[in-house]
Every structure is written in C-alpha cells, then in structure tokens.
Motif scaffolding. Structure first.
Motif, mmCIF file in Angstrom:
data_model
loop_
_atom_site.group_PDB
_atom_site.id
_atom_site.type_symbol
_atom_site.label_atom_id
_atom_site.label_comp_id
_atom_site.label_asym_id
_atom_site.label_seq_id
_atom_site.Cartn_x
_atom_site.Cartn_y
_atom_site.Cartn_z
ATOM 1 N N ARG A 261 0.842 -1.205 0.000
ATOM 2 C CA ARG A 261 0.000 0.000 0.000
ATOM 3 C C ARG A 261 0.872 1.248 0.000
ATOM 4 N N ARG A 262 1.915 1.257 0.812
ATOM 5 C CA ARG A 262 2.792 2.421 0.898
ATOM 6 C C ARG A 262 3.500 2.674 -0.423
ATOM 7 N N TYR A 263 3.978 1.607 -1.052
ATOM 8 C CA TYR A 263 4.707 1.742 -2.310
ATOM 9 C C TYR A 263 3.789 2.263 -3.415
ATOM 10 N N ALA A 264 2.542 1.781 -3.424
ATOM 11 C CA ALA A 264 1.585 2.248 -4.427
ATOM 12 C C ALA A 264 1.248 3.724 -4.214
ATOM 13 N N ARG A 265 1.059 4.135 -2.943
ATOM 14 C CA ARG A 265 0.750 5.547 -2.672
ATOM 15 C C ARG A 265 1.910 6.458 -3.073
ATOM 16 N N ALA A 266 3.133 5.936 -3.026
ATOM 17 C CA ALA A 266 4.301 6.741 -3.394
ATOM 18 C C ALA A 266 4.493 6.816 -4.910
ATOM 19 N N GLY A 267 3.600 6.199 -5.661
ATOM 20 C CA GLY A 267 3.677 6.258 -7.112
ATOM 21 C C GLY A 267 4.441 5.122 -7.749
ATOM 22 N N GLY A 268 4.871 4.119 -6.974
ATOM 23 C CA GLY A 268 5.584 2.986 -7.530
ATOM 24 C C GLY A 268 4.646 1.907 -8.029
ATOM 25 N N HIS A 269 5.232 0.882 -8.634
ATOM 26 C CA HIS A 269 4.455 -0.276 -9.101
ATOM 27 C C HIS A 269 4.746 -1.441 -8.161
ATOM 28 N N PRO A 270 3.897 -1.673 -7.159
ATOM 29 C CA PRO A 270 4.174 -2.719 -6.169
ATOM 30 C C PRO A 270 4.136 -4.105 -6.784
ATOM 31 N N HIS A 273 -0.165 -5.612 -6.631
ATOM 32 C CA HIS A 273 -0.943 -4.378 -6.617
ATOM 33 C C HIS A 273 -2.092 -4.494 -5.613
ATOM 34 N N PRO A 274 -2.276 -3.506 -4.729
ATOM 35 C CA PRO A 274 -3.341 -3.589 -3.724
ATOM 36 C C PRO A 274 -4.722 -3.795 -4.319
ATOM 37 N N ALA A 275 -4.947 -3.322 -5.539
ATOM 38 C CA ALA A 275 -6.267 -3.489 -6.152
ATOM 39 C C ALA A 275 -6.612 -4.958 -6.365
ATOM 40 N N LEU A 276 -5.594 -5.807 -6.552
ATOM 41 C CA LEU A 276 -5.853 -7.229 -6.750
ATOM 42 C C LEU A 276 -6.418 -7.870 -5.489
ATOM 43 N N THR A 277 -5.907 -7.475 -4.340
ATOM 44 C CA THR A 277 -6.405 -8.053 -3.087
ATOM 45 C C THR A 277 -7.786 -7.512 -2.742
ATOM 46 N N ARG A 278 -8.149 -6.347 -3.303
ATOM 47 C CA ARG A 278 -9.483 -5.791 -3.026
ATOM 48 C C ARG A 278 -10.555 -6.408 -3.915
ATOM 49 N N SER A 279 -10.152 -7.117 -4.959
ATOM 50 C CA SER A 279 -11.115 -7.798 -5.828
ATOM 51 C C SER A 279 -11.346 -9.200 -5.281
ATOM 52 N N ALA A 280 -12.499 -9.415 -4.649
ATOM 53 C CA ALA A 280 -12.769 -10.717 -4.022
ATOM 54 C C ALA A 280 -12.744 -11.871 -5.028
ATOM 55 N N PRO A 281 -13.358 -11.732 -6.215
ATOM 56 C CA PRO A 281 -13.289 -12.859 -7.160
ATOM 57 C C PRO A 281 -11.863 -13.180 -7.579
ATOM 58 N N TYR A 282 -11.042 -12.143 -7.777
ATOM 59 C CA TYR A 282 -9.648 -12.397 -8.169
ATOM 60 C C TYR A 282 -8.890 -13.066 -7.025
ATOM 61 N N ALA A 283 -9.013 -12.518 -5.814
ATOM 62 C CA ALA A 283 -8.265 -13.061 -4.680
ATOM 63 C C ALA A 283 -8.693 -14.494 -4.370
ATOM 64 N N LEU A 284 -9.988 -14.761 -4.361
ATOM 65 C CA LEU A 284 -10.466 -16.108 -4.057
ATOM 66 C C LEU A 284 -10.130 -17.084 -5.177
ATOM 67 N N GLY A 285 -10.254 -16.634 -6.432
ATOM 68 C CA GLY A 285 -9.887 -17.497 -7.550
ATOM 69 C C GLY A 285 -8.404 -17.832 -7.545
ATOM 70 N N THR A 286 -7.577 -16.864 -7.138
ATOM 71 C CA THR A 286 -6.145 -17.128 -7.020
ATOM 72 C C THR A 286 -5.874 -18.150 -5.926
ATOM 73 N N ALA A 287 -6.617 -18.052 -4.823
ATOM 74 C CA ALA A 287 -6.473 -19.051 -3.753
ATOM 75 C C ALA A 287 -6.830 -20.445 -4.258
ATOM 76 N N VAL A 288 -7.876 -20.542 -5.085
ATOM 77 C CA VAL A 288 -8.234 -21.833 -5.681
ATOM 78 C C VAL A 288 -7.092 -22.363 -6.544
ATOM 79 N N ALA A 289 -6.527 -21.478 -7.383
ATOM 80 C CA ALA A 289 -5.436 -21.897 -8.265
ATOM 81 C C ALA A 289 -4.218 -22.348 -7.466
#
Length: 506
Positions: A261-270, A273-289
């Motif tokens: 989160r800190r790196y993204a707020r500073a303008g970097g490319h973490p 990316h925090p947006a991936l963890t905020r997407s429940a279908p993406y995060a849960l589907g990744t856990a399945v994979a």
C-alpha cells in the motif's frame, strides 16, 4: 438468394501466422517445453538421486521445492525488466543460465550442490517464461495472440505428460546412477538449440525510457514469507518453534500488505498491486489456483516416491501409472469450453470436488487395497484426477483474470502464476516432508502415502470453499452464474490489456 435473418452469420476467416510469426512462436514454444519438462522428469528420478547422493529428506525437499520457489520469484521482476529493456536478451540469458546449470545439476556429487543448482535453474526458467509470454503478447494481436498463448498452454501440458515416461525410460535404459544425471542433461541440446534460434529469430529489443520499477522490498518480503512457511516442514521444530514460525509468517504478511500500500501511494508499481487483493473474485480465484496447483504437484511427487519405494516398481512402471493423469488432463482441457458454456463457474467447484475425492480415494485404496492391484487402481484414479484438473484449471484461470481490476490488469497474470509456483514450493516441502518422515519413523509406506493424500485432499477441500465464495462474489459483481466464458487454452487471458505483458506493468 437472399440470406434469411435466421441463418447463422458466416464464420470469421481463420487468420494464419506469417513466416516471422511462426519463427517467433517456435522459439517460445521450444523455450517453454525445455523449462517446463524439467520438473516432471525429475519426479521420477528422486529415488535414484537420493541413493546416489545419500541425500537427506531436507535435501530432497529443497531440490524439488527450490526450483518452484526461484521460478515464482523471478516472474514479476523478469517481466518488468523485459518491459523496459526489451525481452530478447533476457530470454536468451535466462535460457542460457537454465541450460548451463543443468550441466552442474547432472555432475553434482553433493546434495547441497544440486540444491544450489536447482535454485539457479528455477530463476533462469522464471526469467525465460516471463519474457516468453510477454513476447507472444507483443508480437501477436487478436485471434493470432489467442492461438499463440493457447499453444504455450498446450506446451506446458505436453511437457507435463511426457516428463514421467521420458524419465522412466532413461533410468530403465542406463540404470539409476547414470540415469538421473542424464535426465538433467536432456535439457542441454534443447536449450542450446533454442538459445541459437532465439538470438536469430526473436524481435530486436525495443527498450523503453521508463524506469524498471522492481519493488525489491516486496520481492524480499514474499521470499521471506515463503521460506518461513517452508522451513518448519524441512526441519520440523518443537511446538514452540511452530508457534514462532506462525507468528513470523503473520508479521511478514502484515509487513507485505503495509509495504505494498505504501509503495503504491508513493507512485511505484508494487509487486502485488493492492487493487488485486481488493477484488474478491480475483483473490479467491487465485487461492483456488494455488491450492489446486500446489496439491497436484505435491501429490504427483509423493505418488512417484510411493510407487518406487513402497511398491518396488521400476521408474518406467511408476511413470506408466502416472501417465493416464496427463493424458486425461489434456483431453479434458480441450473439451472444457463445452462444459463451462453450460455450467459456468460451477465447473471450477465441481472439478475441485472431484479432485479432492480422488486424492482421498487414493489414500484409502493404498491403505486397504491388495498390493497386486494397487498400480491398476492408482492408474484409474490418476485418469479421473487428471480429467478433473483439466476441466477446472484453464476455466478457473479465465474467471480469475476476468475479474482483475483495470489498474492492475497488466500484472494480474504474472501474479497468478507467481502465487501458484510459491504454493507448489510450500506444498512440495510440506507433503514430501510428511511422507519421508513417516516412512523413516517406521510407519510404513502405505500409511505415509495415505496420510499425505489426506493432507492433499484437505487442501483441495479448502479450494472448494474458496471456489464457492468466489462464485458468490462474482455474482455480486454482475456475472451470471452460468455465463459462458471461453475457457479453452486458446482463449486470451481476460482482463489483460492489449499492450500489457506478463510480469510487467500476463
């Protein structure tokens, strides 16, 4: 005659690769086959190299898991370096590293030398694969890109299918001592030929003026977290040690989330990316994979050891027992789109349920079945298990990437592949440790295999729960429960920008 409005529209003409495109595709497919064949061949050779090098269980765990660990950690930074500096010479360098270290692996006389070589091989393979998929996305568009990425996916399945019988045939032909060494040398002619072709045929690098934002702190935190999860299984501590490792994992996980989160707020490319963890279908589907890939890789390794150590089968005999899994996986993957068109996301859940049941049944069959029938019974279960994974694997990937947030679409595919490789490293460490220490403790190979299979089934069961919740989250996002999604291996990864490459910002 005027065409009726009820008549189907004529099919779009099938695009064809030009000569330059075919050359690029050949190089990428050859690089993928060379690096992905390595892991499946090695499983058959584990008992032979253990005897030859007098390797301890911890050595074996690192030999197998170290490759996946380094492979996963190299994907994202490798892709970003390729984005900025051009892909051609990173591809060549990664494959040259992988190929040259294969010789070191083949000539190792101490277990720690082979462990170090496997880490270097994994890093080279990760660098190659990140450039390879990125190159396919750079060079091809539209239908040709879908077909090219599909051929890369099929190459992985082919390498997985051919690895065990090739390894078994080599060991049967020249004996265990020379055989396990020769399996590593198989990479060398393929690697050298592909390096030469890549230097000649891959497109010239087109460096960017952008800075290569690698997020080394994030990468170190992910590596440290993976090691903390692996080490208790490599060298089991007392119960206080388990608590210490658990506390350390929680602290590292929290530190990783804060830093991203800190790196993204500073303008970097973490890294993640925090947006991936905020997407429940993406995060849960990744856990399945992660659960599916990790449990499948670990189960394959444990099966290879049980068939040779527990049942006394030859390497080629063990490979033939495992072969139905790879064959049915390939067939099921090709037909998955028909299933998903009718059942949608429920295909993933059903596939994971079937996979968990097959793993559980394998443990029960080994524990209670007659010895003479075990190879046949396990081969039949491998056939069913491969079909289950084939139906849900590509399908889940398509659903996961479909829900990648737009601002993180470029890196979503690389993160998915990275997490799968890390899950494989942890799972292989854990399950091989469970099996090897159970047999060393006098519990017997049958009981050890049954216990390891139950653990794999439990992991797959967790994936079933994650898949159910992923379906509900997708429905909240507006996806119909049985929406048709092109989940064939030839489908381009949904949610990936047209100008994005894996690991940069699949």
């Amino acid at each position: 005659m005027k065409r009726s409005t009820a008549d189907p529209a004529p099919a779009a003409p099938r695009e064809r690769f030009d000569a330059a495109g075919r050359r690029v595709l050949l190089v990428c497919v050859a690089g993928g086959f060379t690096t992905l064949l390595d892991q499946s061949v090695l499983n058959t050779s584990i008992p032979a190299l253990r005897e030859s090098l007098h390797a301890q269980p911890a050595h074996l765990q690192w030999i197998v898991a170290g490759f996946s660990l380094a492979f996963g950690l190299a994907l994202v930074p490798g892709g970003r370096l390729g984005d900025v500096r051009g892909r051609k010479w990173f591809f060549v360098a990664g494959l040259a590293l992988f190929t040259s270290v294969s010789v070191l692996s083949a000539t190792a006389t101490e277990p720690w030398v082979l462990v170090a070589a496997r880490l270097l091989q994994g890093a080279g393979a990760g660098l190659v694969n990140s450039q390879m998929i990125g190159t396919l996305q750079d060079v091809f568009d539209g239908q040709l890109r879908a077909r090219a990425l599909g051929m890369y996916a099929v190459t992985g399945g082919l390498a997985f299918a051919l690895g065990p019988p090739i390894g078994g045939a080599v060991l049967a032909a020249v004996g265990p001592e020379a055989g396990w060494r020769l399996t590593f040398l198989l990479n060398v002619p393929f690697g050298l030929a592909t390096v030469a072709l890549a230097a000649r045929w891959l497109p010239r690098p087109r460096p960017s003026a952008r800075h290569a934002d690698l997020d080394l702190v994030g990468l170190l935190l992910v590596g440290a977290l993976t090691l903390v999860l692996m080490l208790p299984f490599v060298q089991p501590p007392a119960w206080t040690g388990w608590l210490a490792f658990a506390a350390g994992a929680c602290l590292l996980l929290g530190a990783l989330a804060w830093w991203q989160r800190r790196y993204a707020r500073a303008g970097g490319h973490p890294l993640i990316h925090p947006a991936l963890t905020r997407s429940a279908p993406y995060a849960l589907g990744t856990a399945v994979a992660m659960a599916q890939f990790g449990s499948s890789i670990a189960a394959g390794l444990v099966l290879a050891m049980f068939l040779q150590d527990g049942l006394g089968l030859s390497p080629i005999g063990a490979a033939l027992v495992a072969l139905p899994s790879a064959m049915s996986m390939g067939v099921a993957s090709a037909l998955a789109w028909r299933v998903v068109q009718r059942f949608g996301r429920r295909t993933v859940t059903a596939g994971m349920v079937a996979s968990a049941l097959v793993m559980l049944a394998g443990g029960l069959v080994v524990q209670w079945g007659p010895t003479g029938a075990l190879p046949w019974l396990l081969a039949a279960l491998q056939l069913l298990g491969g079909a289950a994974v084939g139906v849900m694997g590509a399908t889940n990937q398509a659903f996961v990437l479909r829900h990648a947030p737009a601002e993180a679409a470029g890196v979503s595919g690389a993160i998915l592949q990275m997490t799968q490789r890390i899950a494989a490293a942890v799972s292989v460490s854990a399950l091989s440790g469970v099996y090897l220490r159970a047999t060393a403790g006098g519990g017997g190979h049958r009981a050890a295999y049954a216990y390891a299979s139950a653990v794999c089934a439990a992991v797959a069961g967790l994936a079933v729960l994650a898949s159910v919740y992923a379906g509900r989250a997708s429905a909240r996002d507006g996806e119909a429960p049985a929406a048709g999604v092109d989940a064939t291996p030839e489908a381009p990864a949904p949610g990936v920008r047209e100008d994005a490459a894996p690991g940069g910002g699949r």
